[in-house]
Design a protein around this motif. Structure first.
Motif, short mmCIF file in Angstrom:
data_model
loop_
_atom_site.label_atom_id
_atom_site.label_comp_id
_atom_site.label_asym_id
_atom_site.label_seq_id
_atom_site.Cartn_x
_atom_site.Cartn_y
_atom_site.Cartn_z
N TYR A 43 0.84 -1.21 0.00
CA TYR A 43 0.00 0.00 0.00
C TYR A 43 0.87 1.26 0.00
N ASP B 218 0.91 4.38 -2.76
CA ASP B 218 0.73 5.78 -2.39
C ASP B 218 1.94 6.63 -2.77
N PRO C 168 4.79 12.58 -4.02
CA PRO C 168 3.38 12.44 -3.62
C PRO C 168 3.07 13.41 -2.49
N VAL D 201 0.13 11.85 3.16
CA VAL D 201 -0.26 10.45 2.94
C VAL D 201 0.84 9.52 3.43
#
Length: 405
Positions: free
Chosen positions: A211, A215, A295, A299
């Protein structure tokens, strides 16, 4: 084998049809059938090795399956195939397994791809023991991330190698590079790979790490077992140890040791790389534009967000590692959490980011807008905005504090 006959026939070549086979046999004093065999297939004069079937041949697939997919040893496989009818010796099995592994090493060694922005490689230098000036022993680790094309490296001193620490180091590395490589190559480390479900041919990635990679925007590449280290990485890790050893008894705190590692990081990125014969920082100028964009940091922060709580004082400050940092006055009396990334701290209330400060050696750290709020709410509540600005300029900036816009 009549080498003289074979060589002469090769010399005669296409002219052999002017002589009949009987005449050639008479000249070479051999049987006519020998001439016939050599004329039809000149290579038949070379004796071919006999293909003898080995006792292990019928069991090779089973051995490879058990070794590759289940990590079976030579002895365990030998005992197993004995029950299946194998009548040969253990050494035959052991030699076959050794040869198979050598072959797989060549296949599994992953080339460090040099396309700009494509790949980075990650590893740890584990359990380095350093001694401070006062005899205090520090057992530390160094995280290493190196870009494949430029060989630009990011190093981070850590006290453990947990998955949370790996998330933090990777995030710091992305910030250091100003982008994310499309692929990252990892060793078979437990923070990345679910070892309980991993076999030689099938690598199971840890779900949380998968995950994180989604991300962050990179693909996970793992190294298969039997893979030797790439030359460049080994040289870098060796330098880490060699260049740190002289600093034993030359530092006081973990922070000082961290500064030593950061300086070393800068040095190796300005030295000519043995792999490219170029300076990594200069070569990185060609690579940076090919990296994926960074990114949203919020997050990634959620993967290693530290849950220790820090209460906001009446001064509208929180204390962290012996220093104070300002937050908006509405959070006085509230409990916040902090994440530290590289040279900045991020302060959260619940899951909302309420302040970000650069870390310095100053005791007090203020954001200018926070100072205005603090002064307006108490000491200078009757002052105009202009007079508050003037107070900040004439007083606070001359004090031993770190003031950010």
């Amino acid at each position: 084998m009549r080498k003289d006959v074979l060589n002469q026939i090769k010399l005669i070549g296409e002219d052999f049809d002017v002589l009949n086979k009987s005449e050639l046999a008479r000249r070479f004093n051999c049987d006519r059938r020998t001439i016939d065999r050599y004329l039809n297939d000149p290579s038949s004069g070379t004796r071919k090795p006999r293909n003898l079937k080995s006792k292990i041949d019928d069991f090779k697939e089973t051995i490879i399956d058990k070794v590759d997919n289940y990590g079976s040893t030579s002895m365990s496989v030998y005992k197993f195939i004995q029950k299946k009818g194998y009548t040969g010796g253990y050494h035959t099995v052991n030699n076959f397994v050794k040869d198979h592994k050598k072959s797989e090493i060549k296949k599994a060694t992953l080339r460090f791809d040099t396309s700009p922005g494509l790949q980075a490689q990650v590893d740890w230098k584990e359990s380095i023991t350093m001694v401070s000036k006062h005899g205090e022993i520090f057992e530390v680790n160094i995280f290493l991330m190196v870009l494949g094309y430029s060989r630009l490296k990011y190093l981070k001193l850590t006290v453990d190698r947990t998955q949370e620490t790996l998330f933090e180091c990777l995030t710091n590395g992305f910030k250091y590079f100003g982008g994310v490589p499309k692929e990252i190559l990892f060793d078979n480390m437990s923070s990345v790979v679910d070892r309980g479900r991993t076999t030689f041919k099938n690598v199971a990635i840890n779900q949380k790490f998968k995950y994180f990679s989604i991300d962050a925007g990179f693909e996970i590449i793992t190294c298969r077992p039997y893979r030797p280290e790439t030359k460049g990485k080994v040289e870098t890790l060796a330098k880490l140890v060699d260049r740190l050893t002289p600093y034993n008894e030359e530092f006081d705190t973990f922070e000082e040791l961290e500064a030593i590692v950061n300086t070393f990081n800068m040095e190796i990125n300005n030295e000519i790389s043995q792999a490219t014969n170029e300076v990594p920082l200069l070569r990185f100028k060609k690579e940076k534009e090919y990296l994926n964009p960074l990114p949203k940091m919020d997050v990634l922060l959620s993967y290693f967000h530290h849950e220790k709580e820090y209460k906001v004082s009446k001064e509208s400050m929180i204390r962290y590692k012996g220093k104070k940092y300002s937050v908006p006055t509405k959070y006085i009396g509230k409990y916040t959490t902090i994440s530290e990334i590289d040279s900045e701290i991020y302060i959260y209330y619940t899951k909302d980011l309420i302040a970000c400060h650069r870390i310095s050696d100053k005791i007090l750290h203020y954001k200018k807008e926070h100072v205005k709020e603090i002064l307006r709410s108490d000491a200078l509540k009757h002052y105009s905005d202009e007079r508050i600005e003037e107070f900040i300029e004439n007083n606070l900036k001359s004090m031993d504090i770190f003031l950010e816009e």
